[in-house]
Design a protein around this motif. Structure first.
Motif, mmCIF file in Angstrom:
data_model
loop_
_atom_site.group_PDB
_atom_site.id
_atom_site.type_symbol
_atom_site.label_atom_id
_atom_site.label_comp_id
_atom_site.label_asym_id
_atom_site.label_seq_id
_atom_site.Cartn_x
_atom_site.Cartn_y
_atom_site.Cartn_z
ATOM 1 N N LEU A 61 0.827 -1.199 0.000
ATOM 2 C CA LEU A 61 0.000 0.000 0.000
ATOM 3 C C LEU A 61 0.865 1.254 0.000
ATOM 4 C CD1 LEU A 61 -2.837 1.161 0.106
ATOM 5 C CD2 LEU A 61 -2.727 0.994 2.589
ATOM 6 N N THR A 62 1.916 1.246 0.806
ATOM 7 C CA THR A 62 2.829 2.395 0.837
ATOM 8 C C THR A 62 3.534 2.556 -0.509
ATOM 9 O OG1 THR A 62 3.169 2.059 3.195
ATOM 10 C CG2 THR A 62 4.777 3.414 2.050
ATOM 11 N N ALA A 63 3.930 1.448 -1.119
ATOM 12 C CA ALA A 63 4.594 1.520 -2.419
ATOM 13 C C ALA A 63 3.655 2.068 -3.487
ATOM 14 C CB ALA A 63 5.103 0.134 -2.820
ATOM 15 N N ILE A 64 2.408 1.628 -3.484
ATOM 16 C CA ILE A 64 1.445 2.113 -4.472
ATOM 17 C C ILE A 64 1.162 3.588 -4.256
ATOM 18 C CG2 ILE A 64 -0.977 1.954 -5.152
ATOM 19 C CD1 ILE A 64 -0.703 -1.076 -4.821
ATOM 20 N N LEU A 65 1.025 4.012 -3.004
ATOM 21 C CA LEU A 65 0.794 5.434 -2.735
ATOM 22 C C LEU A 65 1.990 6.272 -3.171
ATOM 23 C CD1 LEU A 65 -0.972 5.308 0.724
ATOM 24 C CD2 LEU A 65 -1.955 6.023 -1.463
ATOM 25 N N PHE A 66 3.195 5.766 -2.924
ATOM 26 C CA PHE A 66 4.386 6.494 -3.374
ATOM 27 C C PHE A 66 4.379 6.648 -4.892
ATOM 28 C CE2 PHE A 66 8.667 6.302 -5.143
ATOM 29 C CZ PHE A 66 9.168 7.489 -4.650
ATOM 30 N N LEU A 67 4.109 5.551 -5.604
ATOM 31 C CA LEU A 67 4.078 5.631 -7.060
ATOM 32 C C LEU A 67 2.986 6.575 -7.544
ATOM 33 C CD1 LEU A 67 4.688 1.930 -8.093
ATOM 34 C CD2 LEU A 67 6.229 3.858 -8.382
ATOM 35 N N LEU A 68 1.825 6.509 -6.920
ATOM 36 C CA LEU A 68 0.716 7.368 -7.320
ATOM 37 C C LEU A 68 1.086 8.839 -7.195
ATOM 38 C CD1 LEU A 68 -2.359 7.662 -8.007
ATOM 39 C CD2 LEU A 68 -2.675 7.868 -5.541
ATOM 40 N N PHE A 97 -5.238 21.046 -8.954
ATOM 41 C CA PHE A 97 -4.616 19.728 -9.036
ATOM 42 C C PHE A 97 -3.862 19.407 -7.749
ATOM 43 C CE2 PHE A 97 -1.048 16.989 -10.395
ATOM 44 C CZ PHE A 97 -1.779 15.932 -10.916
ATOM 45 N N ILE A 98 -3.100 20.358 -7.227
ATOM 46 C CA ILE A 98 -2.352 20.164 -5.984
ATOM 47 C C ILE A 98 -3.314 19.983 -4.809
ATOM 48 C CG2 ILE A 98 -0.798 21.295 -4.349
ATOM 49 C CD1 ILE A 98 0.615 22.511 -6.810
ATOM 50 N N ALA A 99 -4.428 20.721 -4.813
ATOM 51 C CA ALA A 99 -5.414 20.575 -3.744
ATOM 52 C C ALA A 99 -6.028 19.175 -3.752
ATOM 53 C CB ALA A 99 -6.500 21.635 -3.885
ATOM 54 N N ILE A 100 -6.328 18.643 -4.933
ATOM 55 C CA ILE A 100 -6.870 17.287 -5.030
ATOM 56 C C ILE A 100 -5.853 16.275 -4.505
ATOM 57 C CG2 ILE A 100 -7.586 15.495 -6.656
ATOM 58 C CD1 ILE A 100 -8.855 17.748 -8.332
ATOM 59 N N LEU A 101 -4.584 16.459 -4.854
ATOM 60 C CA LEU A 101 -3.537 15.565 -4.333
ATOM 61 C C LEU A 101 -3.426 15.676 -2.814
ATOM 62 C CD1 LEU A 101 -0.623 15.904 -6.889
ATOM 63 C CD2 LEU A 101 -2.123 13.959 -6.541
ATOM 64 N N ALA A 102 -3.523 16.882 -2.281
ATOM 65 C CA ALA A 102 -3.426 17.073 -0.835
ATOM 66 C C ALA A 102 -4.598 16.411 -0.120
ATOM 67 C CB ALA A 102 -3.373 18.565 -0.505
ATOM 68 N N LEU A 106 -4.217 13.477 2.632
ATOM 69 C CA LEU A 106 -4.823 13.571 3.961
ATOM 70 C C LEU A 106 -5.764 12.403 4.225
ATOM 71 C CD1 LEU A 106 -5.526 17.393 4.236
ATOM 72 C CD2 LEU A 106 -3.847 16.055 5.501
ATOM 73 N N TYR A 107 -6.519 11.996 3.220
ATOM 74 C CA TYR A 107 -7.414 10.851 3.371
ATOM 75 C C TYR A 107 -6.630 9.573 3.670
ATOM 76 C CZ TYR A 107 -10.779 7.220 2.278
ATOM 77 O OH TYR A 107 -11.576 6.120 2.337
ATOM 78 N N ALA A 108 -5.556 9.344 2.919
ATOM 79 C CA ALA A 108 -4.731 8.159 3.145
ATOM 80 C C ALA A 108 -4.081 8.209 4.526
ATOM 81 C CB ALA A 108 -3.664 8.043 2.058
ATOM 82 N N TRP A 109 -3.681 9.381 4.944
ATOM 83 C CA TRP A 109 -3.051 9.549 6.247
ATOM 84 C C TRP A 109 -4.052 9.269 7.374
ATOM 85 C CZ3 TRP A 109 0.565 14.305 7.158
ATOM 86 C CH2 TRP A 109 1.323 14.099 8.292
ATOM 87 N N GLN A 110 -5.285 9.808 7.246
ATOM 88 C CA GLN A 110 -6.301 9.595 8.270
ATOM 89 C C GLN A 110 -6.728 8.134 8.350
ATOM 90 O OE1 GLN A 110 -9.478 12.289 7.423
ATOM 91 N NE2 GLN A 110 -8.578 13.959 8.605
ATOM 92 N N ARG A 111 -6.743 7.449 7.237
ATOM 93 C CA ARG A 111 -7.142 6.051 7.223
ATOM 94 C C ARG A 111 -6.035 5.121 7.746
ATOM 95 N NH1 ARG A 111 -12.240 4.482 6.460
ATOM 96 N NH2 ARG A 111 -11.423 2.610 5.496
ATOM 97 N N GLY A 112 -4.854 5.681 8.016
ATOM 98 C CA GLY A 112 -3.758 4.892 8.565
ATOM 99 C C GLY A 112 -2.963 4.141 7.529
#
Length: 117
Positions: A61-68, A97-102, A106-112
């Motif tokens: 999951l961390t690898a996929i998020l990094f690639l994304l 675009f940057i706001a959507i990425l942020a 934040l969503y990924a961070w809150q979900r752990g």
């Protein structure tokens, strides 16, 4: 046919170079096989355990998020190059675009998704 001639020459030269380098390597390269050299390399440490060990899903999951996020940031470079021509419209689009990425981060961070516990 004339438009494909440079491509064919490039492929032929590339194949020739690869063939020559592989031949030279086989002719002058050292060949002293041993049992130690045949083992799987694990950072210089002796192998321990099975090579079929399972990784945590969080690693993937961390690898996929990094690639994304890494790939998405690459899309900002064309905007940076053409920003002078795009004007305020391009700048606002980049901010959206940057706001959507942020928001996604934040969503990924809150979900752990970034926790290793």
């Amino acid at each position: 046919m004339t438009t494909w001639f440079p491509v064919a020459v490039t492929l032929l030269v590339a194949g020739l170079i690869v063939g020559v380098m592989c031949t030279i390597n086989m002719m002058i390269g050292p060949t002293r096989p041993s049992e130690i050299k045949s083992e799987a390399f694990e950072c210089g440490n002796p192998p321990s355990g099975s090579a079929w060990g399972r990784f945590s899903v969080r690693f993937y999951l961390t690898a996929i998020l990094f690639l994304l996020f890494d790939v998405e940031v690459i899309f900002l470079y064309p905007w940076a190059v053409e920003l002078r021509y795009l004007g305020m419209f391009g700048f606002v689009e980049a901010l959206i675009f940057i706001a959507i990425l942020a928001v996604g981060l934040l969503y990924a961070w809150q979900r752990g998704a970034l926790d290793w516990d």
